[in-house]
Motif scaffolding. Structure first.
Motif, short mmCIF file in Angstrom:
data_model
loop_
_atom_site.label_atom_id
_atom_site.label_comp_id
_atom_site.label_asym_id
_atom_site.label_seq_id
_atom_site.Cartn_x
_atom_site.Cartn_y
_atom_site.Cartn_z
N LEU A 247 0.83 -1.20 0.00
CA LEU A 247 0.00 0.00 0.00
C LEU A 247 0.86 1.26 0.00
O LEU A 247 0.55 2.23 -0.69
CB LEU A 247 -0.92 0.00 1.23
N ARG A 248 1.94 1.22 0.78
CA ARG A 248 2.82 2.39 0.82
C ARG A 248 3.50 2.62 -0.52
O ARG A 248 3.61 3.75 -1.00
CB ARG A 248 3.87 2.23 1.93
N LEU A 249 3.95 1.54 -1.15
CA LEU A 249 4.59 1.68 -2.46
C LEU A 249 3.58 2.14 -3.52
O LEU A 249 3.91 2.97 -4.37
CB LEU A 249 5.23 0.35 -2.87
N ALA A 250 2.37 1.62 -3.44
CA ALA A 250 1.32 2.07 -4.37
C ALA A 250 1.02 3.55 -4.14
O ALA A 250 0.81 4.31 -5.10
CB ALA A 250 0.06 1.23 -4.19
N GLY A 251 0.98 3.95 -2.88
CA GLY A 251 0.76 5.36 -2.58
C GLY A 251 1.85 6.24 -3.15
O GLY A 251 1.59 7.34 -3.64
N GLY A 252 3.08 5.75 -3.11
CA GLY A 252 4.19 6.51 -3.68
C GLY A 252 4.02 6.70 -5.18
O GLY A 252 4.28 7.79 -5.71
N LEU A 253 3.57 5.64 -5.87
CA LEU A 253 3.33 5.76 -7.31
C LEU A 253 2.15 6.69 -7.59
O LEU A 253 2.18 7.46 -8.55
CB LEU A 253 3.07 4.37 -7.91
N ASP A 254 1.12 6.61 -6.75
CA ASP A 254 0.00 7.55 -6.90
C ASP A 254 0.48 8.99 -6.76
O ASP A 254 0.10 9.87 -7.54
CB ASP A 254 -1.07 7.28 -5.83
N GLN A 255 1.31 9.22 -5.75
CA GLN A 255 1.82 10.57 -5.52
C GLN A 255 2.64 11.06 -6.70
O GLN A 255 2.49 12.20 -7.15
CB GLN A 255 2.66 10.59 -4.24
N LYS B 115 -2.49 6.09 4.47
CA LYS B 115 -3.18 5.99 5.76
C LYS B 115 -3.54 4.54 6.09
O LYS B 115 -3.43 4.11 7.25
CB LYS B 115 -4.43 6.88 5.76
N GLU B 116 -3.99 3.79 5.10
CA GLU B 116 -4.29 2.38 5.35
C GLU B 116 -3.02 1.62 5.70
O GLU B 116 -3.01 0.78 6.62
CB GLU B 116 -4.98 1.75 4.13
N SER B 117 -1.95 1.91 5.00
CA SER B 117 -0.66 1.29 5.30
C SER B 117 -0.24 1.58 6.74
O SER B 117 0.19 0.69 7.47
CB SER B 117 0.41 1.81 4.33
N LEU B 118 -0.39 2.83 7.13
CA LEU B 118 -0.01 3.24 8.49
C LEU B 118 -0.87 2.54 9.53
O LEU B 118 -0.35 2.05 10.56
CB LEU B 118 -0.15 4.75 8.62
N ALA B 119 -2.18 2.46 9.30
CA ALA B 119 -3.07 1.82 10.27
C ALA B 119 -2.70 0.36 10.47
O ALA B 119 -2.70 -0.15 11.61
CB ALA B 119 -4.52 1.95 9.80
N ILE B 120 -2.40 -0.34 9.38
CA ILE B 120 -1.99 -1.75 9.48
C ILE B 120 -0.69 -1.86 10.27
O ILE B 120 -0.56 -2.70 11.17
CB ILE B 120 -1.82 -2.36 8.08
N MET B 121 0.28 -1.00 9.97
CA MET B 121 1.57 -1.09 10.62
C MET B 121 1.46 -0.76 12.11
O MET B 121 2.15 -1.36 12.94
CB MET B 121 2.58 -0.18 9.93
N LEU C 35 7.11 1.40 10.44
CA LEU C 35 6.15 2.39 10.92
C LEU C 35 6.67 3.81 10.71
O LEU C 35 5.95 4.70 10.27
CB LEU C 35 5.85 2.15 12.40
N SER C 36 7.95 4.00 11.00
CA SER C 36 8.55 5.33 10.83
C SER C 36 8.54 5.75 9.36
O SER C 36 8.31 6.92 9.04
CB SER C 36 9.98 5.37 11.38
N ILE C 37 8.75 4.79 8.46
CA ILE C 37 8.75 5.10 7.03
C ILE C 37 7.34 5.46 6.57
O ILE C 37 7.14 6.40 5.77
CB ILE C 37 9.31 3.92 6.22
#
Length: 230
Positions: free
Chosen positions: A45-53, A66-72, A89-91
């Motif tokens: 999710l975080r990597l996908a978010g990066g591509l979206d950005q 946000k979903e990535s963060l909630a899971i972590m 989590l920090s990333i």
């Protein structure tokens, strides 16, 4: 995500990343007790978010981050002694902080970035010799320094950049052959130069900028194909 990287930061890469997210999400639904799958989903999710950005979809990037963060957060709550999860989590926090900064949400960005920075400092307290964590700390300091400078708090920003510079200098001295470390060195040098120029310390600014330029020239000569260095 190797396919997404091969396709590049474009719609094909973004769609490939989305398919990976959907696949892993289905695996989590089928085996909800498996935290390893949840971990993989958070990273995807975080990597996908990066591509979206990168492709101008800030709203979708925020949802993914946000979903990535909630899971972590849930994974860290379940296994608080796992340093790898706390680092992830920090990333995730830093990703949201950068997105908020780009979107002009300074207070939100600072909350995420300061929490991310605090986690990395705690991890380094436990393992002070880890060069990867030191580099993570340097990145976080640079981002917070840039945010603080934009808020016209130049003295505080200077402290962030100076700490970042000291960290990366030590890393480069230990591994002078690593191009990524020398590239990281150029960032705090450039920003410290700007801060010095803003206060009228032109000679100090020149020293920082000349060193940053020398680093970039050296890297460009060794890697002429890298557009981010040219």
């Amino acid at each position: 995500f190797d396919l997404a990287r091969e396709l590049g930061v474009n719609d094909d890469g973004r769609q490939s990343a989305a398919r990976h997210v959907s696949t892993i999400r289905a695996m989590v639904v089928a085996e909800p007790h498996r935290n390893d799958l949840r971990h993989s989903l958070s990273i995807c999710l975080r990597l996908a978010g990066g591509l979206d950005q990168e492709t101008g979809r800030g709203g979708k990037a925020r949802r993914h981050f946000k979903e990535s963060l909630a899971i972590m957060r849930r994974l860290v709550d379940a296994e608080p002694d796992r340093a790898d999860l706390r680092n992830e989590l920090s990333i995730s926090l830093r990703s949201l902080g950068i997105l908020a900064q780009v979107g002009g949400r300074g207070k939100e960005a600072r909350r995420y970035l300061e929490e991310s920075l605090a986690i990395v400092r705690t991890l380094l307290d436990a393992e002070p010799d880890r060069a990867d964590l030191q580099l993570e700390l340097s990145h976080s300091l640079n981002i917070l320094g840039d945010l603080t400078d934009k808020a016209e708090r130049s003295e505080e920003a200077g402290r962030y950049f100076a700490e970042s510079l000291a960290i990366v200098r030590t890393l480069v001295e230990a591994e002078p052959h690593r191009a990524d470390l020398r590239f990281a060195l150029s960032f705090p040098l450039k920003h410290l130069g700007w801060l010095a120029a803003q206060t009228g310390s032109i000679e100090e600014a020149r020293r920082y900028w000349e060193e940053a330029l020398a680093v970039k020239r050296s890297l460009a000569a060794a890697q002429p194909y890298r557009n981010d260095i040219q």
